[in-house]
Design a protein around this motif. Structure first.
Motif, mmCIF file in Angstrom:
data_model
loop_
_atom_site.group_PDB
_atom_site.id
_atom_site.type_symbol
_atom_site.label_atom_id
_atom_site.label_comp_id
_atom_site.label_asym_id
_atom_site.label_seq_id
_atom_site.Cartn_x
_atom_site.Cartn_y
_atom_site.Cartn_z
ATOM 1 N N ALA A 29 0.845 -1.188 0.000
ATOM 2 C CA ALA A 29 0.000 0.000 0.000
ATOM 3 C C ALA A 29 0.885 1.244 0.000
ATOM 4 O O ALA A 29 1.725 1.416 0.869
ATOM 5 N N MET A 30 0.678 2.101 -0.985
ATOM 6 C CA MET A 30 1.463 3.327 -1.113
ATOM 7 C C MET A 30 0.575 4.519 -0.778
ATOM 8 O O MET A 30 -0.585 4.572 -1.175
ATOM 9 N N ASN A 31 1.134 5.491 -0.037
ATOM 10 C CA ASN A 31 0.435 6.715 0.325
ATOM 11 C C ASN A 31 1.101 7.901 -0.354
ATOM 12 O O ASN A 31 2.242 7.817 -0.811
ATOM 13 N N ASP A 32 0.383 9.027 -0.388
ATOM 14 C CA ASP A 32 0.948 10.250 -0.933
ATOM 15 C C ASP A 32 1.752 10.961 0.145
ATOM 16 O O ASP A 32 1.327 11.062 1.289
ATOM 17 N N CYS A 33 2.908 11.473 -0.233
ATOM 18 C CA CYS A 33 3.732 12.262 0.678
ATOM 19 C C CYS A 33 3.088 13.638 0.835
ATOM 20 O O CYS A 33 2.742 14.275 -0.176
ATOM 21 N N HIS A 37 4.017 15.171 -2.547
ATOM 22 C CA HIS A 37 2.890 14.463 -3.157
ATOM 23 C C HIS A 37 3.336 13.293 -4.028
ATOM 24 O O HIS A 37 2.620 12.887 -4.928
ATOM 25 N N LYS A 39 4.670 9.158 -4.227
ATOM 26 C CA LYS A 39 4.247 7.917 -3.585
ATOM 27 C C LYS A 39 5.320 7.445 -2.605
ATOM 28 O O LYS A 39 6.516 7.504 -2.890
ATOM 29 N N LYS A 40 4.861 6.980 -1.411
ATOM 30 C CA LYS A 40 5.794 6.456 -0.412
ATOM 31 C C LYS A 40 5.076 5.409 0.419
ATOM 32 O O LYS A 40 3.853 5.367 0.487
ATOM 33 N N SER A 42 3.905 3.687 3.966
ATOM 34 C CA SER A 42 3.497 4.220 5.265
ATOM 35 C C SER A 42 4.617 4.030 6.282
ATOM 36 O O SER A 42 5.304 3.004 6.276
ATOM 37 N N HIS A 43 4.806 5.012 7.148
ATOM 38 C CA HIS A 43 5.795 4.980 8.226
ATOM 39 C C HIS A 43 7.219 4.837 7.705
ATOM 40 O O HIS A 43 8.076 4.262 8.375
ATOM 41 N N CYS A 46 10.163 9.504 2.863
ATOM 42 C CA CYS A 46 9.841 9.664 1.445
ATOM 43 C C CYS A 46 11.129 9.581 0.628
ATOM 44 O O CYS A 46 12.081 10.330 0.887
ATOM 45 N N TYR A 52 9.926 13.057 6.693
ATOM 46 C CA TYR A 52 9.152 12.107 7.493
ATOM 47 C C TYR A 52 8.520 12.860 8.650
ATOM 48 O O TYR A 52 9.220 13.580 9.371
#
Length: 60
Positions: A29-33, A37, A39-40, A42-43, A46, A52
């Motif tokens: 699962a990738m989230n937006d920084c 902005h 992809k990175k 979680s936890h 970037c 962070y």
């Protein structure tokens, strides 16, 4: 010389495939920084901007 156990019957394709049903790989699962902005994970820091938790941790 010791004899090893050998299967008595051939494993059917159905039984073989049912055993392998949990072997599939999943996409992480990738989230937006929030900074760049990109992809990175979680936890994680970037990889694009090095931020962070709202502060720069890594000089990129």
């Amino acid at each position: 010389m010791a004899k090893h156990p050998v299967p008595k019957k051939k494993t059917s394709k159905s039984k073989r495939d049912m055993r392998r049903s949990h072997h599939a790989l999943t996409v992480p699962a990738m989230n937006d920084c929030p900074q760049c902005h990109g992809k990175k994970l979680s936890h994680h820091i970037c990889p694009n901007c090095g931020y962070y938790d709202g502060r720069q941790v890594l000089a990129v």
